[in-house]
Design a protein around this motif. Structure first.
Motif, PDB file in Angstrom:
ATOM      1  N   SER A  23       4.893  18.599 -22.244  1.00  0.00           N
ATOM      2  CA  SER A  23       4.092  18.303 -21.056  1.00  0.00           C
ATOM      3  C   SER A  23       3.493  16.902 -21.143  1.00  0.00           C
ATOM      4  O   SER A  23       3.548  16.118 -20.189  1.00  0.00           O
ATOM      5  CB  SER A  23       2.964  19.335 -20.914  1.00  0.00           C
ATOM      6  N   PHE A  24       2.917  16.597 -22.303  1.00  0.00           N
ATOM      7  CA  PHE A  24       2.302  15.275 -22.488  1.00  0.00           C
ATOM      8  C   PHE A  24       3.347  14.166 -22.372  1.00  0.00           C
ATOM      9  O   PHE A  24       3.097  13.119 -21.769  1.00  0.00           O
ATOM     10  CB  PHE A  24       1.613  15.203 -23.849  1.00  0.00           C
ATOM     11  N   ALA A  25       4.541  14.399 -22.940  1.00  0.00           N
ATOM     12  CA  ALA A  25       5.593  13.372 -22.903  1.00  0.00           C
ATOM     13  C   ALA A  25       6.028  13.097 -21.471  1.00  0.00           C
ATOM     14  O   ALA A  25       6.210  11.936 -21.083  1.00  0.00           O
ATOM     15  CB  ALA A  25       6.781  13.810 -23.752  1.00  0.00           C
ATOM     16  N   TRP A  26       6.161  14.153 -20.659  1.00  0.00           N
ATOM     17  CA  TRP A  26       6.574  13.957 -19.262  1.00  0.00           C
ATOM     18  C   TRP A  26       5.482  13.231 -18.461  1.00  0.00           C
ATOM     19  O   TRP A  26       5.771  12.349 -17.656  1.00  0.00           O
ATOM     20  CB  TRP A  26       6.904  15.292 -18.609  1.00  0.00           C
ATOM     21  N   ILE A  27       4.238  13.611 -18.694  1.00  0.00           N
ATOM     22  CA  ILE A  27       3.130  12.942 -17.988  1.00  0.00           C
ATOM     23  C   ILE A  27       3.055  11.469 -18.384  1.00  0.00           C
ATOM     24  O   ILE A  27       2.891  10.584 -17.532  1.00  0.00           O
ATOM     25  CB  ILE A  27       1.803  13.662 -18.278  1.00  0.00           C
TER      26      ILE A  27
ATOM     27  N   ILE B 294       3.835   5.787 -16.937  1.00  0.00           N
ATOM     28  CA  ILE B 294       4.251   4.434 -17.320  1.00  0.00           C
ATOM     29  C   ILE B 294       5.329   3.903 -16.374  1.00  0.00           C
ATOM     30  O   ILE B 294       5.266   2.760 -15.911  1.00  0.00           O
ATOM     31  CB  ILE B 294       4.748   4.411 -18.781  1.00  0.00           C
ATOM     32  N   VAL B 295       6.330   4.723 -16.098  1.00  0.00           N
ATOM     33  CA  VAL B 295       7.432   4.315 -15.203  1.00  0.00           C
ATOM     34  C   VAL B 295       7.595   5.392 -14.124  1.00  0.00           C
ATOM     35  O   VAL B 295       8.438   6.270 -14.229  1.00  0.00           O
ATOM     36  CB  VAL B 295       8.749   4.104 -15.990  1.00  0.00           C
TER      37      VAL B 295
ATOM     38  N   TYR C  55       8.705   5.878 -10.903  1.00  0.00           N
ATOM     39  CA  TYR C  55       9.927   6.225 -10.164  1.00  0.00           C
ATOM     40  C   TYR C  55      10.998   6.771 -11.115  1.00  0.00           C
ATOM     41  O   TYR C  55      11.620   7.799 -10.866  1.00  0.00           O
ATOM     42  CB  TYR C  55      10.455   4.997  -9.409  1.00  0.00           C
ATOM     43  N   PHE C  56      11.198   6.043 -12.217  1.00  0.00           N
ATOM     44  CA  PHE C  56      12.186   6.459 -13.207  1.00  0.00           C
ATOM     45  C   PHE C  56      11.810   7.806 -13.813  1.00  0.00           C
ATOM     46  O   PHE C  56      12.652   8.699 -13.972  1.00  0.00           O
ATOM     47  CB  PHE C  56      12.294   5.389 -14.295  1.00  0.00           C
ATOM     48  N   GLY C  57      10.526   7.977 -14.151  1.00  0.00           N
ATOM     49  CA  GLY C  57      10.072   9.237 -14.729  1.00  0.00           C
ATOM     50  C   GLY C  57      10.234  10.403 -13.783  1.00  0.00           C
ATOM     51  O   GLY C  57      10.598  11.510 -14.188  1.00  0.00           O
ATOM     52  N   PHE C  58       9.971  10.164 -12.492  1.00  0.00           N
ATOM     53  CA  PHE C  58      10.122  11.217 -11.485  1.00  0.00           C
ATOM     54  C   PHE C  58      11.574  11.666 -11.384  1.00  0.00           C
ATOM     55  O   PHE C  58      11.869  12.874 -11.351  1.00  0.00           O
ATOM     56  CB  PHE C  58       9.629  10.708 -10.129  1.00  0.00           C
ATOM     57  N   ILE C  59      12.505  10.707 -11.348  1.00  0.00           N
ATOM     58  CA  ILE C  59      13.926  11.049 -11.267  1.00  0.00           C
ATOM     59  C   ILE C  59      14.368  11.808 -12.516  1.00  0.00           C
ATOM     60  O   ILE C  59      15.085  12.812 -12.431  1.00  0.00           O
ATOM     61  CB  ILE C  59      14.767   9.766 -11.078  1.00  0.00           C
ATOM     62  N   LEU C  60      13.921  11.350 -13.690  1.00  0.00           N
ATOM     63  CA  LEU C  60      14.272  12.043 -14.928  1.00  0.00           C
ATOM     64  C   LEU C  60      13.740  13.470 -14.929  1.00  0.00           C
ATOM     65  O   LEU C  60      14.420  14.401 -15.383  1.00  0.00           O
ATOM     66  CB  LEU C  60      13.727  11.286 -16.139  1.00  0.00           C
ATOM     67  N   TYR C  61      12.519  13.656 -14.413  1.00  0.00           N
ATOM     68  CA  TYR C  61      11.960  15.009 -14.395  1.00  0.00           C
ATOM     69  C   TYR C  61      12.772  15.914 -13.465  1.00  0.00           C
ATOM     70  O   TYR C  61      12.996  17.086 -13.764  1.00  0.00           O
ATOM     71  CB  TYR C  61      10.495  15.007 -13.976  1.00  0.00           C
TER      72      TYR C  61
ATOM     73  N   LEU D 178       0.822  -1.204   0.000  1.00  0.00           N
ATOM     74  CA  LEU D 178       0.000   0.000   0.000  1.00  0.00           C
ATOM     75  C   LEU D 178       0.858   1.256   0.000  1.00  0.00           C
ATOM     76  O   LEU D 178       0.571   2.226  -0.719  1.00  0.00           O
ATOM     77  CB  LEU D 178      -0.922  -0.008   1.221  1.00  0.00           C
ATOM     78  N   ALA D 179       1.947   1.212   0.804  1.00  0.00           N
ATOM     79  CA  ALA D 179       2.851   2.372   0.853  1.00  0.00           C
ATOM     80  C   ALA D 179       3.498   2.617  -0.505  1.00  0.00           C
ATOM     81  O   ALA D 179       3.645   3.759  -0.942  1.00  0.00           O
ATOM     82  CB  ALA D 179       3.918   2.141   1.925  1.00  0.00           C
ATOM     83  N   ALA D 180       3.864   1.517  -1.195  1.00  0.00           N
ATOM     84  CA  ALA D 180       4.483   1.655  -2.522  1.00  0.00           C
ATOM     85  C   ALA D 180       3.503   2.258  -3.518  1.00  0.00           C
ATOM     86  O   ALA D 180       3.868   3.120  -4.329  1.00  0.00           O
ATOM     87  CB  ALA D 180       4.968   0.286  -3.007  1.00  0.00           C
ATOM     88  N   VAL D 181       2.248   1.801  -3.456  1.00  0.00           N
ATOM     89  CA  VAL D 181       1.223   2.344  -4.360  1.00  0.00           C
ATOM     90  C   VAL D 181       0.987   3.824  -4.088  1.00  0.00           C
ATOM     91  O   VAL D 181       0.889   4.648  -5.011  1.00  0.00           O
ATOM     92  CB  VAL D 181      -0.093   1.548  -4.222  1.00  0.00           C
ATOM     93  N   LEU D 182       0.901   4.183  -2.787  1.00  0.00           N
ATOM     94  CA  LEU D 182       0.681   5.587  -2.438  1.00  0.00           C
ATOM     95  C   LEU D 182       1.854   6.462  -2.878  1.00  0.00           C
ATOM     96  O   LEU D 182       1.667   7.580  -3.365  1.00  0.00           O
ATOM     97  CB  LEU D 182       0.468   5.712  -0.925  1.00  0.00           C
ATOM     98  N   LEU D 183       3.084   5.941  -2.704  1.00  0.00           N
ATOM     99  CA  LEU D 183       4.266   6.692  -3.143  1.00  0.00           C
ATOM    100  C   LEU D 183       4.253   6.876  -4.649  1.00  0.00           C
ATOM    101  O   LEU D 183       4.537   7.971  -5.165  1.00  0.00           O
ATOM    102  CB  LEU D 183       5.540   5.957  -2.713  1.00  0.00           C
ATOM    103  N   GLN D 184       3.903   5.810  -5.369  1.00  0.00           N
ATOM    104  CA  GLN D 184       3.819   5.885  -6.828  1.00  0.00           C
ATOM    105  C   GLN D 184       2.802   6.932  -7.264  1.00  0.00           C
ATOM    106  O   GLN D 184       3.073   7.749  -8.147  1.00  0.00           O
ATOM    107  CB  GLN D 184       3.456   4.510  -7.377  1.00  0.00           C
ATOM    108  N   LEU D 185       1.626   6.913  -6.640  1.00  0.00           N
ATOM    109  CA  LEU D 185       0.600   7.905  -6.978  1.00  0.00           C
ATOM    110  C   LEU D 185       1.060   9.319  -6.646  1.00  0.00           C
ATOM    111  O   LEU D 185       0.823  10.264  -7.409  1.00  0.00           O
ATOM    112  CB  LEU D 185      -0.698   7.580  -6.227  1.00  0.00           C
ATOM    113  N   THR D 186       1.714   9.461  -5.499  1.00  0.00           N
ATOM    114  CA  THR D 186       2.187  10.783  -5.087  1.00  0.00           C
ATOM    115  C   THR D 186       3.201  11.337  -6.083  1.00  0.00           C
ATOM    116  O   THR D 186       3.132  12.513  -6.468  1.00  0.00           O
ATOM    117  CB  THR D 186       2.828  10.697  -3.683  1.00  0.00           C
ATOM    118  N   LEU D 187       4.162  10.494  -6.481  1.00  0.00           N
ATOM    119  CA  LEU D 187       5.171  10.943  -7.445  1.00  0.00           C
ATOM    120  C   LEU D 187       4.534  11.306  -8.779  1.00  0.00           C
ATOM    121  O   LEU D 187       4.862  12.338  -9.375  1.00  0.00           O
ATOM    122  CB  LEU D 187       6.221   9.849  -7.648  1.00  0.00           C
TER     123      LEU D 187
END
Length: 487
Positions: free
Chosen positions: A41-45, A50-51, A53-59, A14-23
């Protein structure tokens, strides 16, 4: 006694899902609040969904155009100095031909550099000849050599230039070399870099990257300019990195790299020198004092190659998107022809529509691009634009004899933009770039003749044959296109 592990495991899940949603939601909200182009904007979203954690770090690393506060302060200070040095820029606009005054006015306001009339430009279309001339000019230097390049490579005639610089330093010539920290990373860790410093050559890296700096500013904003100034009298600029095409990226399977440069004299040398000075002050951590430009009462240039020309730099914190604005304006003003040569072509909707409109109005629009590129994804993203361009009447020719790396725009055989700017998002919006805006029919005709030589070694895309490409290829084009704002 009964033990149950399901509850803690469910809590972790549940914590992982919530973290994923938050990011994911965090990136979406940030993108919505920040003025990104819609495609970006669309590409970043999409990437973050899709990914996550990876997308958040890249952003965090690459999502926004930021240099960090320290660089921003230095940049504002140096921009004020530039405006003070070139207070007269508005008085130079009238030097342009009457039918191009609007472009001249736009360029001076965007680039903050003056239009010059007492300048000469010699077009060099052979990399070996260019590097040989540069070595000769370095060997004849008496006082000062300043250079900046995105890539400074090791091997071949690039080593000849490095050796010439060492000879110059040994005879007392001051030498200042600025290279991009990422593009020239191989050189910076080479024996040549150590010899430079040992011989007293001032070598600095632009926009150095570390884990700490990556958290404060974008790591992929690069210094993409290529400039050399000898004794404040002779200058070089164009698409050629400090690399011998016989040695550079031989394993990329794209053939030999093909570039073009100009050898400049006269008033334009001052502008190019001040731009290197600006980059040294803003994009490095150097404490070394950079020499001021010495204004001469007599301006020397070659009359047969005289041209009315100005430089138009662009990059974060200066005038963002300056070259994109100029290129689009130039295409809008075209009456007869538009010729574009670029190694990378992801134009974005505004530039693509400008090209389509020009072709629909009856303007002869020609794109010359390399058949093979060192970036497969960029190639596929470029092809996504071909359908509409071809239907509008744009001629697309693919160069077959190597990696065509020249970057130029020619309008009606009268106006040219020539330099380091690729027709892609990175050059238009991110990197520190440079174009020469040339109001001269003679120079433009030489660029057109060079384009014609490229066209002779190219094959033109036929619209009906183009439609026959496979669904698999179209899917690769579509996927690359979705991510094209990030390329």
């Amino acid at each position: 006694m009964n033990f149950s592990f399901s509850e803690p495991i469910n809590l972790v899940g549940l914590a992982a899902v919530l973290l994923q949603l938050t990011l994911t939601i965090g990136v979406i909200l940030r993108v919505m609040l920040t003025r990104h182009p819609p495609g970006s904007s669309f590409a970043w979203i999409l990437l973050t969904t899709i990914v996550p954690y990876f997308g958040f770090i890249l952003y965090l690393l690459f999502g926004e155009r930021t240099l960090g506060r320290w660089h921003a302060r230095k940049l504002r200070r140096e921009m004020r100095k530039r405006r003070q040095i070139f207070r007269h820029i508005m008085h130079t606009e009238a030097m342009a031909p009457e039918n191009y005054r609007n472009i001249s006015k736009l360029a001076t306001r965007l680039g903050k550099f003056p239009l010059t009339k007492k300048s000469s430009l010699r077009l060099l279309d052979d990399s070996e000849e260019t590097l040989t001339l540069l070595v000769n000019d370095i060997d004849n230097a008496k006082e000062l050599i300043t250079m900046e390049f995105y890539i400074w490579d090791v091997g071949g005639k690039a080593d000849d230039v490095s050796a010439a610089l060492i000879r110059a330093a040994r005879r007392g010539v001051q030498c200042y070399v600025l290279v991009d920290a990422i593009g020239s990373s191989r050189f910076l860790s080479s024996d040549w870099a150590r010899m430079f410093r040992y011989e007293g050559i001032h070598l600095e890296s632009a926009l150095p990257v570390s884990l700490f700096s990556a958290l404060l500013c974008r790591a992929d904003i690069r210094l993409h300019r290529k400039i050399a100034v000898i004794d404040q009298k002779i200058a070089y600029s164009g698409s050629l990195n400090m690399a011998d095409p016989h040695y550079f990226k031989r394993n990329a399977n794209v053939g030999q790299w093909v570039d073009a440069m100009v050898r400049a004299k006269g008033e334009i040398v001052s502008s190019l020198y001040h731009l290197i000075h600006f980059d040294w002050k803003v994009l490095t951590d150097s404490e070394i004092t950079f020499p001021e430009f010495k204004n001469s009462a007599v301006v020397e240039f070659d009359m047969p190659d005289q041209a009315t020309v100005m430089i138009v730099p662009s990059g974060p914190g200066t005038t963002n998107d300056a070259n994109q604005r100029l290129i689009i304006e130039a295409i809008h003003q075209a009456k007869k022809s538009v010729e574009i040569v670029s190694p990378y072509f992801i134009p974005g909707e505004a530039l693509a529509l400008a090209l389509q409109n020009a072709a629909l109005k009856g303007v002869q629009v020609t794109l010359i691009l390399p058949r093979k590129s060192d970036s497969i994804m960029v190639n596929y993203a470029a092809q996504r634009y071909f359908d509409e361009l071809l239907k509008s009447g744009v001629h697309i020719k693919l160069y077959e004899k190597g990696m065509l790396h020249t970057k130029s725009v020619t309008i009606d055989g009268e106006l040219s933009l020539f330099g380091t700017v690729n027709m892609d998002m990175r050059s238009m919006h991110l990197n520190y770039e440079l174009m020469l805006l040339v109001f001269d029919e003679g120079f433009s005709q030489k660029v057109s003749a060079l384009n014609a030589s490229y066209a002779e070694s190219s094959s033109e895309i036929n619209l009906f044959q183009w439609y026959k490409r496979s669904v698999f290829v179209r899917m690769k084009e579509g996927a690359s296109y979705l991510l094209s704002p990030l390329l």
